[in-house]
Each structure stands twice: as structure tokens, then as C-alpha cells.
Write an enzyme that holds these catalytic residues in place. Structure first.
Site, PDB file in Angstrom:
ATOM      1  N   HIS A  16       0.839  -1.205   0.000  1.00  0.00           N
ATOM      2  CA  HIS A  16       0.000   0.000   0.000  1.00  0.00           C
ATOM      3  C   HIS A  16       0.877   1.258   0.000  1.00  0.00           C
ATOM      4  CE1 HIS A  16      -3.699  -2.166   0.605  1.00  0.00           C
ATOM      5  NE2 HIS A  16      -3.425  -2.555   1.822  1.00  0.00           N
ATOM      6  N   ARG A  61      -9.106   4.627  -6.697  1.00  0.00           N
ATOM      7  CA  ARG A  61     -10.576   4.596  -6.745  1.00  0.00           C
ATOM      8  C   ARG A  61     -11.095   5.995  -6.503  1.00  0.00           C
ATOM      9  NH1 ARG A  61     -14.107   0.512  -2.816  1.00  0.00           N
ATOM     10  NH2 ARG A  61     -15.998   0.621  -4.074  1.00  0.00           N
TER      11      ARG A  61
HETATM   12  P1  A3P Z   1     -16.831  -1.581  -0.830  1.00  0.00           P
HETATM   13  O1  A3P Z   1     -16.560  -1.382   0.616  1.00  0.00           O
HETATM   14  O2  A3P Z   1     -17.127  -0.292  -1.533  1.00  0.00           O
HETATM   15  O3  A3P Z   1     -17.851  -2.613  -1.112  1.00  0.00           O
HETATM   16  P2  A3P Z   1      -9.628  -3.688  -0.593  1.00  0.00           P
HETATM   17  O4  A3P Z   1      -9.613  -5.017  -1.208  1.00  0.00           O
HETATM   18  O5  A3P Z   1      -8.588  -2.739  -1.111  1.00  0.00           O
HETATM   19  O6  A3P Z   1      -9.649  -3.793   0.898  1.00  0.00           O
HETATM   20  O7  A3P Z   1     -10.986  -2.995  -1.053  1.00  0.00           O
HETATM   21  C1  A3P Z   1     -12.233  -3.472  -0.599  1.00  0.00           C
HETATM   22  C2  A3P Z   1     -13.289  -2.949  -1.528  1.00  0.00           C
HETATM   23  O8  A3P Z   1     -13.262  -3.700  -2.744  1.00  0.00           O
HETATM   24  C3  A3P Z   1     -14.678  -3.132  -0.930  1.00  0.00           C
HETATM   25  O9  A3P Z   1     -15.474  -2.098  -1.494  1.00  0.00           O
HETATM   26  C4  A3P Z   1     -15.031  -4.502  -1.473  1.00  0.00           C
HETATM   27  O10 A3P Z   1     -16.405  -4.790  -1.429  1.00  0.00           O
HETATM   28  C5  A3P Z   1     -14.508  -4.387  -2.891  1.00  0.00           C
HETATM   29  N1  A3P Z   1     -14.265  -5.675  -3.536  1.00  0.00           N
HETATM   30  C6  A3P Z   1     -13.759  -6.803  -2.984  1.00  0.00           C
HETATM   31  N2  A3P Z   1     -13.707  -7.782  -3.889  1.00  0.00           N
HETATM   32  C7  A3P Z   1     -14.201  -7.290  -5.042  1.00  0.00           C
HETATM   33  C8  A3P Z   1     -14.419  -7.840  -6.340  1.00  0.00           C
HETATM   34  N3  A3P Z   1     -14.121  -9.092  -6.627  1.00  0.00           N
HETATM   35  N4  A3P Z   1     -14.939  -7.036  -7.286  1.00  0.00           N
HETATM   36  C9  A3P Z   1     -15.244  -5.749  -7.020  1.00  0.00           C
HETATM   37  N5  A3P Z   1     -15.066  -5.173  -5.808  1.00  0.00           N
HETATM   38  C10 A3P Z   1     -14.552  -5.938  -4.831  1.00  0.00           C
END
Ligand code: A3P
Length: 338
Positions: free
Chosen positions: A142, A164
Site C-alpha cells: 500500500h 478509486r
Molecule cells: P466496498 O466497501 O465499496 O464494497 P480492498 O480489497 O482494497 O480492501 O478494497 C475493498 C473494496 O473492494 C470493498 O469495497 C469490497 O467490497 C470491494 N471488492 C472486494 N472484492 C471485489 C471484487 N471481486 N470485485 C469488485 N469489488 C470488490
């Protein structure tokens, strides 16, 4: 604290590291001298890094030796790390796992397959042996560009950067912090901090620009810059872009066989979030220096809604105006739009 104070502090840390290694007194002495936000975040070279992960960051910076063939996925937290780790893993290893019914992503959360170098690897006590990773080695972090190890910045390894819409990123982060860290901060309180740049690995805009600038300034570093929203809207186009960037383009035979769709389907929110491993598993490191990681984080907390535009359900007109103003100011003249 001013940037000057902050950077002199970090050079003191690095000098200390030269003498002592990352996991000894430095952990207590130098890291404790960094400016803090509620002791959880430390301001290191202008970025708010989780305090508990600082030893791993310092060791990663000092010891990691990048290879030309390495692939590094970089994201601000909650920009889609879990999703893009799955996509890159499935893409790069598609010849190894031809039987999709036996694919490792069906039984492992993507974090177990693509580790965060500073958090999952260098935060442990010893300098790790990374030779066991199959080539091309696929890692994640990160960290902003400025904080990457010199060996990465000086090599031609490939960086896939995903960010994002800051509004959705903030909402997702707020939910995650409340769920995983059991914080009870109000949306307004965390929003104010986010706007002031005080968020995990923030300021958010500085993080994004740290990867955008080398591209527009045409520096040699190989960076593919992607947005979560673009991937949602045009997954096929962007998966092909990623494959070409990583020098593993889809062949005409793969096109005909539907390999692109297979990967997108395997990594889709609906598929991954409904797997047992992701519904009930825990992300746990018994030996981790952080209590949270020792106790384990529910895999389910990485899957919430998986959509773009959820921020409209949380933002007041005043919040929208404030963040729009910041986005306009920070990204003005850069060509980046959210
Ligand atoms: P939301 O909280 O808006 O739903 P990270 O993986 O960096 O922790 O980010 C998590 C975000 O990515 C969350 O967003 C999660 O729901 C979303 N996310 C996880 N898997 C995903 C997938 N396969 N496709 C799209 N979004 C996904």
C-alpha cells in the site's frame, strides 16, 4: 510537523537502521519519535503509515531486492486490493491452473496468494527468503511511490497501480475501520480527517499523484495506472491492457476459448464473496506484531458491496462540496479526473 522535520526524522531512522537492523531498538526508539495520530498512525516522510507496520516498512525499504521480472500491485487500502490481487494472480498463473475447478482462488483469499511485502513479509523478525516465489514474483504493497525501496524505483519491474474515486474509497475505508478495528468514529469525524489527509497511507491525493506523476513526467519506471471504476465498467478492455502491460497478452486461441471471461468470472465479486473461504475464513498470523493480525481479520470484511457510487448514500451536500473542492485543487492540471 513540517516536512523538513519529518524527513530529517526519517533519515535518522535510516541511519539507525544501518547500525541496528529494523526490528530492534529502532522499533521503539525511532518509530516512537514520529508524529502520531492517536498512536495508530505515524507520519513517515509525509504519509500516515500504521504504526505497528513501520518496522516492516523500514525493513522492506532496506532489504528488498527487486528483480526485473517482479510484478508489484500497489493500491491505497480499499481501492480494490482483494479484487486486483485475484485478477493478477489468475492472469499471471493461468497456464499453471488450467482446471478452474481446482483453482487456488477457490480455497484461498487472494491476500494469501499475493502478500503485502511490508505488512505480511517484512514485518516478521527475519529478513525473508523470497526465492521460493515462482517467477514472475507477484507482490503487493500500500506504500506510495516515494516510500518504495530504491531497488524497486531503480529497476524495470512492473507496477500495477489501482486507485478509486476518493469518495467511494473513503466510505469503504470508514466501514472497514469500524468493522475490523472496532473503532466507533463517526462518519463526520473520519471524513474531516480524510479531507485533512489523515487516513491509512494518506493523504489520499498525494498517494495517487505519487504514481501518476512519474507517468506524466515520462520517467522510466513501468507503471500501469488503473481505476477501480474503469475495471468495473470495461473489465475485458482493462484485463487485456493489464495482460499486455505484463507481457502475457491473450493469444487468439485463448480469446476463442473465453479465457478472459473465465478470469473475470472467477474474480467477480459475486463469485469470490460467496466462496466458503471468503465467507467464514480468517486472515490470521499467529506470530504477527499486531494484535489484530494475531487474532485474525474476517475474510468477509474485504467484501462489502463491490460497487461504484455508494458514496451518494453517505455524503451530505456539504461533504460533497468539500471533497469536490479538494479533488479539484489537488488534481488540477494533472489530467486526472474522478
Ligand atoms: P466496498 O466497501 O465499496 O464494497 P480492498 O480489497 O482494497 O480492501 O478494497 C475493498 C473494496 O473492494 C470493498 O469495497 C469490497 O467490497 C470491494 N471488492 C472486494 N472484492 C471485489 C471484487 N471481486 N470485485 C469488485 N469489488 C470488490
Amino acid at each position: 510537523m513540517s516536512t523538513l522535520q519529518s524527513s530529517s526524522c526519517s533519515s535518522a531512522i535510516l541511519e539507525h537502521l544501518e547500525e541496528n537492523g529494523p526490528h530492534q531498538e529502532c522499533k521503539d526508539v525511532c518509530i516512537s519519535s514520529l508524529p502520531k495520530e492517536k498512536s495508530q498512525l505515524s507520519l513517515y516522510d509525509g504519509y500516515w503509515i500504521p504504526t505497528w507496520s513501520m518496522p516492516g516498512v523500514l525493513a522492506f525499504q532496506k532489504y528488498f531486492q527487486a528483480r526485473e521480472t517482479d510484478i508489484l500491485l500497489v493500491t491505497p487500502p480499499k481501492a480494490g486490493t482483494t479484487w486486483f490481487k485475484a485478477i493478477l494472480f489468475a492472469l499471471v498463473n493461468r497456464m499453471r491452473y488450467l482446471d478452474l475447478q481446482e483453482h487456488p482462488l477457490l480455497t484461498n483469499i487472494s491476500h494469501a496468494l499475493v502478500p503485502l511485502l511490508d505488512v505480511d513479509i517484512y514485518n516478521k523478525k527475519k529478513v525473508p527468503d523470497l526465492n521460493s516465489f515462482a517467477s514472475p514474483r507477484l507482490f503487493a504493497t500500500h506504500l506510495p511511490f516515494d516510500l518504495l525501496p530504491t531497488s524497486v524505483k531503480g529497476s524495470s519491474c512492473k507496477i500495477v497501480y489501482v486507485c478509486r474515486n476518493p469518495k467511494d474509497n473513503f466510505v469503504s475505508l470508514w466501514h472497514f475501520m469500524n468493522r475490523v478495528y472496532s473503532t466507533t468514529n463517526s462518519l463526520e469525524e473520519d471524513f474531516d480527517k480524510f479531507c485533512r489527509g489523515v487516513s491509512l497511507y494518506g493523504p489520499y491525493w498525494d498517494h495517487v499523484l505519487s504514481y501518476w506523476k512519474p507517468i506524466i513526467e515520462k520517467q522510466a519506471q513501468k507503471i500501469l495506472f488503473l481505476k477501480y471504476e474503469e475495471m468495473k465498467e470495461q473489465p475485458t478492455t482493462h484485463l487485456k491492457r493489464i495482460a499486455e502491460f505484463l507481457e502475457c497478452p491473450f493469444s487468439p486461441e485463448e480469446d476463442a476459448k473465453g479465457t478472459i471471461n473465465d478470469i473475470l468470472q472467477l474474480c467477480s465479486f459475486d463469485n469470490l464473496s460467496n466462496l466458503d473461504v471468503n465467507k467464514s475464513g480468517k486472515w490470521r498470523f499467529p506470530e504477527h506484531n499486531n494484535t489484530l493480525f494475531r487474532q485474525g481479520i474476517d475474510h468477509a470484511s474485504f467484501f462489502r458491496k463491490g460497487n461504484s457510487g455508494d458514496w451518494v448514500n453517505y455524503f451530505t451536500p456539504q461533504m460533497t462540496e468539500r471533497l469536490d473542492h479538494i479533488i479539484e485543487e489537488k488534481f488540477h492540471g494533472t489530467g486526472l479526473k474522478f
